[in-house]
Structure formats: structure tokens, C-alpha cells
Enzyme design. Structure first.
Site, PDB file in Angstrom:
ATOM      1  N   GLY A  14      15.872  13.150 -50.862  1.00  0.00           N
ATOM      2  CA  GLY A  14      15.994  11.783 -50.351  1.00  0.00           C
ATOM      3  C   GLY A  14      17.439  11.398 -50.075  1.00  0.00           C
ATOM      4  CD  GLN A  15      18.338   6.571 -47.017  1.00  0.00           C
ATOM      5  OE1 GLN A  15      19.350   6.275 -46.401  1.00  0.00           O
ATOM      6  NE2 GLN A  15      17.399   5.682 -47.299  1.00  0.00           N
ATOM      7  CE1 TYR A  66       3.123   6.303 -50.135  1.00  0.00           C
ATOM      8  CE2 TYR A  66       4.306   4.255 -49.730  1.00  0.00           C
ATOM      9  CZ  TYR A  66       3.309   5.143 -49.406  1.00  0.00           C
ATOM     10  OH  TYR A  66       2.484   4.868 -48.338  1.00  0.00           O
ATOM     11  CB  THR A  67      10.987   4.823 -49.823  1.00  0.00           C
ATOM     12  OG1 THR A  67      10.948   6.006 -49.034  1.00  0.00           O
ATOM     13  CG2 THR A  67      11.647   5.099 -51.150  1.00  0.00           C
ATOM     14  CB  THR A 108      13.356  -2.037 -54.578  1.00  0.00           C
ATOM     15  OG1 THR A 108      13.441  -2.782 -53.354  1.00  0.00           O
ATOM     16  CG2 THR A 108      12.010  -2.358 -55.216  1.00  0.00           C
ATOM     17  CG  ASP A 109      16.027  -5.652 -51.919  1.00  0.00           C
ATOM     18  OD1 ASP A 109      15.499  -4.511 -51.936  1.00  0.00           O
ATOM     19  OD2 ASP A 109      16.326  -6.232 -50.859  1.00  0.00           O
ATOM     20  CE1 TYR A 132       9.530   1.261 -52.396  1.00  0.00           C
ATOM     21  CE2 TYR A 132      10.448  -0.926 -51.983  1.00  0.00           C
ATOM     22  CZ  TYR A 132      10.621   0.403 -52.337  1.00  0.00           C
ATOM     23  OH  TYR A 132      11.875   0.864 -52.644  1.00  0.00           O
ATOM     24  CE  LYS A 136      11.342   1.636 -56.708  1.00  0.00           C
ATOM     25  NZ  LYS A 136      11.742   3.045 -56.968  1.00  0.00           N
ATOM     26  CD1 TRP A 156      17.918  -4.879 -47.723  1.00  0.00           C
ATOM     27  CD2 TRP A 156      19.381  -5.444 -46.119  1.00  0.00           C
ATOM     28  NE1 TRP A 156      17.599  -6.132 -47.272  1.00  0.00           N
ATOM     29  CE2 TRP A 156      18.473  -6.506 -46.301  1.00  0.00           C
ATOM     30  CE3 TRP A 156      20.385  -5.582 -45.176  1.00  0.00           C
ATOM     31  CZ2 TRP A 156      18.535  -7.682 -45.561  1.00  0.00           C
ATOM     32  CZ3 TRP A 156      20.450  -6.768 -44.445  1.00  0.00           C
ATOM     33  CH2 TRP A 156      19.534  -7.796 -44.630  1.00  0.00           C
TER      34      TRP A 156
HETATM   35  N1  LIG Z   1      15.669   3.064 -48.890  1.00  0.00           N
HETATM   36  C1  LIG Z   1      15.899   1.792 -49.200  1.00  0.00           C
HETATM   37  O1  LIG Z   1      16.216   0.950 -48.363  1.00  0.00           O
HETATM   38  C2  LIG Z   1      15.792   1.351 -50.637  1.00  0.00           C
HETATM   39  C3  LIG Z   1      15.990   0.003 -50.940  1.00  0.00           C
HETATM   40  C4  LIG Z   1      15.898  -0.416 -52.266  1.00  0.00           C
HETATM   41  C5  LIG Z   1      15.625   0.504 -53.258  1.00  0.00           C
HETATM   42  N2  LIG Z   1      15.427   1.804 -52.945  1.00  0.00           N
HETATM   43  C6  LIG Z   1      15.120   2.745 -54.031  1.00  0.00           C
HETATM   44  O2  LIG Z   1      16.189   3.667 -54.112  1.00  0.00           O
HETATM   45  C7  LIG Z   1      15.693   4.924 -54.581  1.00  0.00           C
HETATM   46  C8  LIG Z   1      16.173   6.027 -53.650  1.00  0.00           C
HETATM   47  O3  LIG Z   1      15.684   5.724 -52.344  1.00  0.00           O
HETATM   48  P1  LIG Z   1      15.973   6.654 -51.090  1.00  0.00           P
HETATM   49  O4  LIG Z   1      16.256   5.749 -49.962  1.00  0.00           O
HETATM   50  O5  LIG Z   1      16.908   7.740 -51.457  1.00  0.00           O
HETATM   51  O6  LIG Z   1      14.500   7.234 -50.887  1.00  0.00           O
HETATM   52  P2  LIG Z   1      14.016   8.399 -49.908  1.00  0.00           P
HETATM   53  O7  LIG Z   1      15.107   8.818 -49.006  1.00  0.00           O
HETATM   54  O8  LIG Z   1      12.709   7.955 -49.351  1.00  0.00           O
HETATM   55  O9  LIG Z   1      13.773   9.582 -50.939  1.00  0.00           O
HETATM   56  C9  LIG Z   1      12.747   9.555 -51.883  1.00  0.00           C
HETATM   57  C10 LIG Z   1      12.442  10.988 -52.242  1.00  0.00           C
HETATM   58  O10 LIG Z   1      11.389  10.973 -53.207  1.00  0.00           O
HETATM   59  C11 LIG Z   1      10.578  12.079 -52.943  1.00  0.00           C
HETATM   60  N3  LIG Z   1       9.242  11.947 -53.497  1.00  0.00           N
HETATM   61  C12 LIG Z   1       8.241  11.143 -53.069  1.00  0.00           C
HETATM   62  N4  LIG Z   1       7.144  11.363 -53.818  1.00  0.00           N
HETATM   63  C13 LIG Z   1       7.467  12.323 -54.709  1.00  0.00           C
HETATM   64  C14 LIG Z   1       6.759  12.992 -55.736  1.00  0.00           C
HETATM   65  N5  LIG Z   1       5.477  12.700 -56.004  1.00  0.00           N
HETATM   66  N6  LIG Z   1       7.402  13.942 -56.468  1.00  0.00           N
HETATM   67  C15 LIG Z   1       8.703  14.233 -56.223  1.00  0.00           C
HETATM   68  N7  LIG Z   1       9.423  13.648 -55.253  1.00  0.00           N
HETATM   69  C16 LIG Z   1       8.810  12.700 -54.510  1.00  0.00           C
HETATM   70  C17 LIG Z   1      10.522  12.157 -51.430  1.00  0.00           C
HETATM   71  O11 LIG Z   1      10.143  13.452 -51.094  1.00  0.00           O
HETATM   72  P3  LIG Z   1       9.502  13.783 -49.659  1.00  0.00           P
HETATM   73  O12 LIG Z   1      10.701  13.827 -48.758  1.00  0.00           O
HETATM   74  O13 LIG Z   1       8.854  15.096 -49.886  1.00  0.00           O
HETATM   75  O14 LIG Z   1       8.567  12.664 -49.350  1.00  0.00           O
HETATM   76  C18 LIG Z   1      11.956  11.834 -51.048  1.00  0.00           C
HETATM   77  O15 LIG Z   1      12.742  12.996 -50.931  1.00  0.00           O
HETATM   78  C19 LIG Z   1      14.176   4.771 -54.659  1.00  0.00           C
HETATM   79  O16 LIG Z   1      13.822   4.475 -55.974  1.00  0.00           O
HETATM   80  C20 LIG Z   1      13.880   3.569 -53.785  1.00  0.00           C
HETATM   81  O17 LIG Z   1      12.711   2.898 -54.181  1.00  0.00           O
HETATM   82  C21 LIG Z   1      15.515   2.256 -51.665  1.00  0.00           C
END
Ligand SMILES: NC(=O)c1ccc[n+]([C@@H]2O[C@H](COP(=O)([O-])OP(=O)(O)OC[C@H]3O[C@@H](n4cnc5c(N)ncnc54)[C@H](OP(=O)(O)O)[C@@H]3O)[C@@H](O)[C@H]2O)c1
Length: 289
Positions: A14-15, A66-67, A108-109, A132, A136, A156
């Protein structure tokens, strides 16, 4: 930090995890294991237990989630979102308790409903508007129930890795002469690299103060402001029209205001929260070089 520590990062592709991987080399006292879904599916409690028994991490950064915010509203998806964002966090937290692993869980926010008009503090009342956000929130509760976790809410999130608003805007501004972007949802963007740095600073500080924290970049803007800054950074001629949220309906309801108060994480862990525009400029430089 004197002794080396073992750091497990879930959701390795992930990111946030990708940014942590970029930073890893600069932290020679930390022995990282980046485990993706293939090696550590967080929804499989037996796999978690086996993994913890073998690797015995000192820290677990749970970056798996799950995002897909809108997809989570589709039939059958809520269960998958809950399994990943809630039940799996409980399983990780239980393993952390057994192996004395310190859990850093990311939230998350979207746990807030956006009716506030001043930045949300970690102790403020939650009221998620989406599947979502609700999953969370449950994940946070399970993280705290089973272990003395550090829960970090962010918002974000963007990065040169993965899918995000910045990359979508850069593409659309290449493809289209004009786009519309909502101007009545306010928040603070977070460059995943800054968040990754903050998390590694927390580990390096070797001072563990469990609790719920907020981390974003500094500032408060609308999605329209964010898009406009991206346009200016790349000198695009794409016309951006500000629109209200009603003109861009999405399956998931989003908070109108979700600026997070980052005071406590800065005071307790001395992490830095760079101003949003500087971080955006840095990321766009990487994406366009
Ligand atoms: N993105 C945003 O804007 C945002 C905002 C607020 C908070 N957050 C939080 O910040 C954190 C990091 O977010 P991110 O943006 O880095 O998310 P992301 O890029 O969507 O990465 C999430 C990763 O989790 C993996 N994943 C999903 N289901 C899984 C499972 N069952 N077992 C193992 N891995 C699994 C995904 O794998 P696959 O690639 O195989 O699906 C993906 O690589 C998360 O907790 C998210 O809720 C994100």
C-alpha cells in the site's frame, strides 16, 4: 535507539507501507519485515499467530486496510471491509498482547461525521457516515481492547505509490481540458512519506505512550484547493470548476469537515507535520521527474 528492533509492516504494497520501505534503509537499528497479503493475510488469525511466533516483532505497523470507500457501500462488501478493518485488527492486537509487540494501528478521519467547525481532537465524539468509517472505528476499538496500542488517525493520504487523489488529478489534467472538483469538503492532506517518517520517529523515540493520535500535514483546505495547487505545480491549463458535493454524488457519504488536531502527537512524540503545500510539491516532483 541502542538495540535493534524488529518491525513488522502489514499491507506491504500500500501507499504507507511503500513509503516506510523507502525510509527503512535510513534506520539501520530496525529490522523490517514487509508482509503483503500473500504472506500475511491479516484476515487469517492462524496465519497471524504463526507469523508472530516465527518473526516475534517488537513493533507491528498495521498498514493493511480495506480502503475502497465507495465500493464498501456495495452489497457484500461491508463484510469484507469489516473483516479487514475491524476483525483482523482484533486478531493482530491479540497477537501483539501475547508477544509483547507494540501495535501502531492506522485509522481515519472518516470516523467523524464532519459537523464540527474546529479541528477534531482525538477524544472527540465519533460518528462515522460510511461503512468504511464504521469498520475503521470498530478496528480502533479492538486495537485498544486487546493491547496498549498507538492508534493514529490520518486523512486524505497520497503518495507517489498506489492510487490517490494527486495521481488521479495529474492524469485528468493531462486528459481533459476541464474538470469539476468539490469545494465544500474541508480537510488536511497527508503525504504518506511524512506519516511514515513520523511513525519511524515514534519507534526510534523508544518512548511508548499508548493512545489515540491524529496525524496530517499542516493546514486546512478543500478538494478544490488541493486540485488547484496540483494544477499550479504542473502549470496545467486545465480549467477547474468548484462544485458542491450534491453535484458529485458518491455511494459513501463523506464528512464535510474533517480537519484533525495534531497537537498531542507533536507534543508527546515530537514528530513534525510539514505544511501541506511543501509536501505536495515534493511528491509531485517525484511523480513528474
Ligand atoms: N488512503 C487514504 O486517503 C487514507 C485516509 C485516511 C486513513 N487511511 C488509512 O491509512 C492506512 C494506510 O492507507 P493506504 O492509503 O496506504 O492504503 P492502501 O494503499 O489502500 O494500502 C492498503 C494495503 O492493505 C492491503 N490489504 C487489504 N486487505 C488485506 C488483507 N486481508 N491482508 C493483508 N493486506 C491487505 C492491500 O493489499 P492489496 O493491494 O492486495 O489490496 C493494500 O496493499 C489505512 O489504515 C487506511 O485506512 C488512508
Amino acid at each position: 535507539m541502542q538495540q535493534s528492533v524488529r518491525v513488522l509492516v502489514t499491507g506491504a504494497n500500500g501507499q504507507l507501507a511503500s513509503e516506510l520501505r523507502e525510509m527503512a534503509a535510513a534506520h539501520s537499528q530496525m529490522i523490517f519485515d514487509f508482509a503483503g497479503r500473500d504472506r500475511l493475510p491479516v484476515t487469517d488469525e492462524a496465519a497471524i499467530q504463526q507469523y508472530f511466533q516465527a518473526f516475534r516483532p517488537d513493533y507491528c505497523i498495521n498498514a493493511a486496510a480495506y480502503t475502497a470507500v465507495d465500493k464498501a457501500e456495495e452489497p457484500g462488501e461491508a463484510e469484507i471491509a469489516a473483516a479487514t478493518n475491524a476483525t483482523a485488527v482484533g486478531a493482530l492486537a491479540r497477537a501483539c498482547a501475547v508477544y509483547s509487540t507494540k501495535l501502531i494501528h492506522i485509522s481515519t478521519d472518516y470516523v467523524f461525521d464532519g459537523t464540527a467547525s474546529t479541528p477534531y481532537k482525538p477524544g472527540d465524539v465519533t460518528n462515522p457516515l460510511s461503512v468504511y468509517g464504521a469498520t475503521k472505528l470498530k478496528g480502533e476499538q479492538l486495537a485498544r481492547q486487546y493491547t496498549d496500542a498507538v492508534v493514529i488517525r490520518t486523512a486524505w493520504v497520497y503518495s507517489s505509490f498506489g492510487k490517490n487523489f494527486v495521481k488521479t488529478m495529474l492524469r485528468l489534467m493531462q486528459e481533459r481540458p476541464a474538470i469539476s472538483v468539490v469545494n465544500d469538503q474541508f480537510g488536511a492532506p497527508t503525504y504518506a512519506r511524512d506519516l511514515a517518517n513520523a511513525i519511524l520517529d515514534i519507534i526510534a523515540a523508544a518512548r511508548w505512550v499508548p493512545g489515540t493520535y491524529h496525524y496530517t500535514n499542516e493546514g486546512a483546505i478543500s478538494w478544490y484547493d488541493f486540485a488547484t495547487a496540483i494544477k499550479e505545480a504542473i502549470h496545467s491549463s486545465c480549467v477547474i470548476t468548484p462544485i458542491p458535493s450534491e453535484a458529485y454524488p458518491t455511494p459513501a457519504k463523506r464528512p464535510a469537515y474533517s480537519v484533525l488536531d495534531t497537537t498531542s502527537i507533536k507534543e508527546i512524540y515530537k514528530v513534525s507535520t510539514p505544511y501541506w503545500l511543501g509536501s505536495l510539491t515534493e511528491c509531485i516532483k517525484i511523480l513528474t521527474q
